[in-house]
Design a protein around this motif. Structure first.
Motif, mmCIF file in Angstrom:
data_model
loop_
_atom_site.group_PDB
_atom_site.id
_atom_site.type_symbol
_atom_site.label_atom_id
_atom_site.label_comp_id
_atom_site.label_asym_id
_atom_site.label_seq_id
_atom_site.Cartn_x
_atom_site.Cartn_y
_atom_site.Cartn_z
ATOM 1 N N MET A 242 -10.896 12.934 25.048
ATOM 2 C CA MET A 242 -11.735 14.263 24.736
ATOM 3 C C MET A 242 -13.535 14.095 25.247
ATOM 4 N N PHE A 243 -13.893 12.511 24.132
ATOM 5 C CA PHE A 243 -15.427 13.080 25.060
ATOM 6 C C PHE A 243 -15.942 12.979 25.512
ATOM 7 N N TRP A 244 -14.767 11.685 27.076
ATOM 8 C CA TRP A 244 -15.191 11.432 28.513
ATOM 9 C C TRP A 244 -14.931 12.751 29.493
ATOM 10 N N GLU A 245 -13.156 13.518 28.490
ATOM 11 C CA GLU A 245 -13.820 14.456 29.359
ATOM 12 C C GLU A 245 -15.101 15.588 28.802
ATOM 13 N N VAL A 246 -15.470 15.679 28.192
ATOM 14 C CA VAL A 246 -16.406 16.858 27.793
ATOM 15 C C VAL A 246 -18.293 15.926 28.696
ATOM 16 N N MET A 247 -18.116 15.172 29.156
ATOM 17 C CA MET A 247 -19.083 13.980 30.034
ATOM 18 C C MET A 247 -18.793 14.454 30.873
ATOM 19 N N ARG A 248 -17.289 14.888 31.641
ATOM 20 C CA ARG A 248 -17.456 15.215 32.481
ATOM 21 C C ARG A 248 -17.447 16.749 33.415
ATOM 22 N N LEU A 249 -17.375 17.375 32.708
ATOM 23 C CA LEU A 249 -18.007 18.403 32.139
ATOM 24 C C LEU A 249 -19.467 18.755 32.054
ATOM 25 N N ARG A 250 -19.912 17.900 31.596
ATOM 26 C CA ARG A 250 -21.709 18.262 31.838
ATOM 27 C C ARG A 250 -22.146 17.381 32.692
ATOM 28 N N ARG A 251 -21.369 16.727 33.479
ATOM 29 C CA ARG A 251 -21.437 16.158 34.999
ATOM 30 C C ARG A 251 -21.841 17.244 35.907
ATOM 31 N N GLU A 252 -20.618 17.944 35.641
ATOM 32 C CA GLU A 252 -20.398 19.559 36.568
ATOM 33 C C GLU A 252 -21.761 19.979 36.561
ATOM 34 N N MET A 253 -21.633 20.527 35.291
ATOM 35 C CA MET A 253 -23.210 21.473 35.064
ATOM 36 C C MET A 253 -24.358 21.327 35.217
ATOM 37 N N ALA A 254 -24.281 19.937 35.181
ATOM 38 C CA ALA A 254 -25.810 18.702 35.960
ATOM 39 C C ALA A 254 -25.753 19.081 37.534
ATOM 40 N N VAL A 255 -25.032 19.127 38.440
ATOM 41 C CA VAL A 255 -24.740 18.447 39.661
ATOM 42 C C VAL A 255 -24.724 20.817 39.893
ATOM 43 N N ALA A 256 -23.955 20.804 39.602
ATOM 44 C CA ALA A 256 -24.350 22.842 39.247
ATOM 45 C C ALA A 256 -25.517 23.271 39.779
ATOM 46 N N LYS A 257 -25.955 22.803 38.274
ATOM 47 C CA LYS A 257 -27.539 23.425 38.433
ATOM 48 C C LYS A 257 -28.911 23.017 39.481
ATOM 49 N N LEU A 258 -28.063 21.602 40.538
ATOM 50 C CA LEU A 258 -29.338 21.008 40.910
ATOM 51 C C LEU A 258 -28.913 21.792 42.183
ATOM 52 N N GLY A 259 -28.253 22.038 42.555
ATOM 53 C CA GLY A 259 -27.701 23.808 43.711
ATOM 54 C C GLY A 259 -26.605 22.918 44.225
ATOM 55 N N PHE A 260 -25.724 21.980 44.284
ATOM 56 C CA PHE A 260 -24.426 21.274 44.611
ATOM 57 C C PHE A 260 -23.362 22.245 44.531
ATOM 58 N N TYR A 261 -22.769 22.425 45.177
ATOM 59 C CA TYR A 261 -21.608 23.171 45.095
ATOM 60 C C TYR A 261 -20.500 23.133 46.048
ATOM 61 N N LEU A 262 -19.018 23.254 45.395
ATOM 62 C CA LEU A 262 -18.143 22.923 46.788
ATOM 63 C C LEU A 262 -17.626 24.601 47.463
#
Length: 266
Positions: A242-262
């Motif tokens: 669960m912890f690593w899944e939360v970290m993965r989701l945090r990384r997605e938010m960090a990337v998205a807020k920088l302007g990157f998206y699929l």
């Protein structure tokens, strides 16, 4: 003999723990699928279950959980070269494998929150994520609407849906035709962008058109809250996983807020 038996027992317990983690993930997926089925009615069909209701460019790219419509993460495979294989001396070096190391402070905060999981942001775990990820990710130029969006995400009452864009002849665009059908202002950023999606907050009938970047930022936060609710409901129970899944989701938010998206290809 006793030592060998203890080693075998430890190995069996480790395999059992890993298997239990996989079962938790599968149970969460089954629950999500049940939600899809139960929320689809003839008067209000679920677009994920009825791909024909989606626009051609968006079919197969959405997964609805509760009030959120989330963007699936997709990855494309690179085609093999049609030429002759190169010698080993000229071959392209393999990509380094991603490794990870658990941060003891973050893990401790997670475990403390895990004892009584809630959406109360007063906990050190959620307070940090709000401050470092959720807040910046949902901070747009239109601050008032940004706050309403965050409230709708937290209450699981936000809806994102694709917009059908009419086909326009290139000649009409060159002659100064209806460009608004091709490009409009994003309600959150205020910039003129091709807005192929719109959002609705709760039961209000007002729709807001958003750009692809704004949509990506919202959906990553929705993904995080969806998983947090899985933990609250007891659908996943393996702490480290669960912890690593939360970290993965945090990384997605960090990337998205920088302007990157699929984007959808093809």
């Amino acid at each position: 003999m006793v030592r060998e038996a203890n080693v075998k027992q430890a190995g069996a317990e480790k395999q059992l723990k890993e298997a239990q983690g996989k079962i938790d993930v599968l149970q969460a997926e089954v629950t999500a699928l049940k939600t899809l089925v139960l929320t689809s009615t003839p008067s209000s069909p679920n677009r994920q279950l009825h791909p024909q209701l989606q626009s051609p460019g968006t079919r197969g790219s959405y997964k609805q959980v509760g009030g959120h419509v989330r963007n699936k993460s997709v990855s494309g495979a690179f085609p093999a070269s049609a030429g002759k294989p190169e010698s080993s001396s000229n071959s392209i070096p393999s990509v380094a494998k991603e490794d990870r190391e658990m941060d003891s402070i973050l893990y401790t905060e997670f475990l403390l929150w895990r004892e009584r999981p809630s959406l109360d942001r007063s906990s050190a775990f959620l307070s940090r994520i709000y401050r470092e990820d959720i807040g910046p990710c949902l901070s747009f130029t239109r601050s008032e609407l940004s706050q309403l969006v965050q409230g709708a995400v937290e209450s699981n009452s936000l809806t994102i849906e694709p917009v059908a864009i009419p086909m326009i002849k290139s000649s009409s665009i060159e002659c100064g035709g209806p460009k608004a059908a091709v490009e409009t202002k994003c309600a959150l950023s205020g910039l003129s962008r091709p807005c192929q999606h719109r959002i609705k907050l709760g039961d209000k009938g007002t729709y807001y058109y958003i750009s692809p970047s704004s949509r990506a930022r919202i959906t990553t936060v929705c993904n995080f809250f969806t998983y947090i609710r899985y933990i609250q409901q007891g659908l996943v129970r393996h702490d480290e996983q669960m912890f690593w899944e939360v970290m993965r989701l945090r990384r997605e938010m960090a990337v998205a807020k920088l302007g990157f998206y699929l984007t959808d290809q093809g």
